[in-house]
Design a protein around this motif. Structure first.
Motif, PDB file in Angstrom:
ATOM      1  N   GLU A 135       0.777  -1.263   0.034  1.00  0.00           N
ATOM      2  CA  GLU A 135       0.163   0.111   0.019  1.00  0.00           C
ATOM      3  C   GLU A 135       0.640   1.474   0.027  1.00  0.00           C
ATOM      4  N   CYS A 136       2.008   1.311   1.036  1.00  0.00           N
ATOM      5  CA  CYS A 136       2.856   2.276   0.706  1.00  0.00           C
ATOM      6  C   CYS A 136       3.485   2.525  -0.598  1.00  0.00           C
ATOM      7  N   GLU A 137       3.954   1.405  -1.181  1.00  0.00           N
ATOM      8  CA  GLU A 137       4.487   1.439  -2.449  1.00  0.00           C
ATOM      9  C   GLU A 137       3.444   2.048  -3.665  1.00  0.00           C
ATOM     10  N   LYS A 138       2.115   1.668  -3.499  1.00  0.00           N
ATOM     11  CA  LYS A 138       1.214   2.298  -4.513  1.00  0.00           C
ATOM     12  C   LYS A 138       0.941   3.717  -4.155  1.00  0.00           C
ATOM     13  N   ARG A 139       0.920   4.184  -3.047  1.00  0.00           N
ATOM     14  CA  ARG A 139       0.796   5.738  -2.735  1.00  0.00           C
ATOM     15  C   ARG A 139       1.973   6.340  -3.354  1.00  0.00           C
ATOM     16  N   GLY A 143       7.673   9.613  -4.632  1.00  0.00           N
ATOM     17  CA  GLY A 143       8.309   8.972  -5.658  1.00  0.00           C
ATOM     18  C   GLY A 143       9.612   8.004  -5.108  1.00  0.00           C
ATOM     19  N   LEU A 144       9.489   7.978  -3.818  1.00  0.00           N
ATOM     20  CA  LEU A 144      10.872   7.454  -3.153  1.00  0.00           C
ATOM     21  C   LEU A 144      10.938   5.879  -3.375  1.00  0.00           C
ATOM     22  N   TYR A 145       9.853   5.391  -3.206  1.00  0.00           N
ATOM     23  CA  TYR A 145      10.022   3.729  -3.554  1.00  0.00           C
ATOM     24  C   TYR A 145      10.481   3.542  -4.963  1.00  0.00           C
ATOM     25  N   GLN A 146       9.929   4.108  -6.025  1.00  0.00           N
ATOM     26  CA  GLN A 146      10.339   3.974  -7.365  1.00  0.00           C
ATOM     27  C   GLN A 146      11.805   4.202  -7.472  1.00  0.00           C
TER      28      GLN A 146
END
Length: 198
Positions: A135-139, A143-146
């Motif tokens: 869910e955190c990655e979806k939010r 753009g940090l996870y990307q």
């Protein structure tokens, strides 16, 4: 290590400051992954407390790194120092009779325990914002996870640096699709029910 320094005891103490504010000072320590909603929920929670005439101060991870912790990076060592400084600042705010809200990933259990141990047992309220990584990655609001998945950011919590979830937090907010407003209200009601705020 500093030497020849002696603590100066002041006549107006924490109890007197808290009495003047008509509240019980404490630290509401929100912890969770990046993108879990900590800052948004903390902001809404502070608004809720202000509506009930509580004297508060919100310490937010990104904001603190613009000043107090602006000299720190994101290595494990710097993260430890970041949280140590926040813990000491939070302790000062509690001594001033204030309800302090913090919103930090604070990924390491030992550092959260360090901050807890700076205070009296009833003054540290660990609030785990338990939002799943997916869910955190979806939010991914920043753009940090990307960037972390591409390898552009190293030592990113949840990707290539661990997050040690709290083992027995005072409050756990498990994500189930609720709004940030609903989450803040849920925390507020639990704080009342558990006696942390009147």
């Amino acid at each position: 290590m500093a030497t020849n320094i002696v603590w100066h005891q002041h006549e107006v103490d924490k109890a007197r400051r808290a009495q003047a504010k008509n509240q019980k000072p404490c630290v509401l320590w929100l912890t969770g992954l990046s993108g879990s909603g900590k800052s948004t929920i903390a902001n809404l929670l502070e608004k809720k407390l202000a509506e009930h005439d509580k004297h508060t101060y919100l310490l937010d991870g990104d904001n603190v790194r613009h000043g107090l912790c602006g000299d720190l990076g994101f290595s494990d060592k710097d993260r430890v120092e970041n949280i140590r400084r926040i813990g000491e600042v939070a302790k000062l705010f509690v001594d001033a009779g204030t309800v302090v809200i913090t919103a930090f990933i604070s990924p390491f259990k030992s550092e959260r325990d360090y901050c807890r141990n700076l205070l009296e047992s009833s003054e540290f309220v660990e609030i785990f914002i338990d939002t799943p990584l997916a869910e955190c990655e979806k939010r991914d609001p920043k753009g940090l996870y990307q960037k972390a998945r591409k390898g552009d950011i190293k030592d990113f919590t949840g990707i290539d640096s661990p997050y040690e979830a709290p083992e027995s937090p005072e409050i756990t907010l498990s994500y189930s699709g609720q709004t940030a407003e609903g989450s803040a209200e849920q925390i507020f009601e639990q704080l009342k029910a558990k006696g942390f705020i009147a």
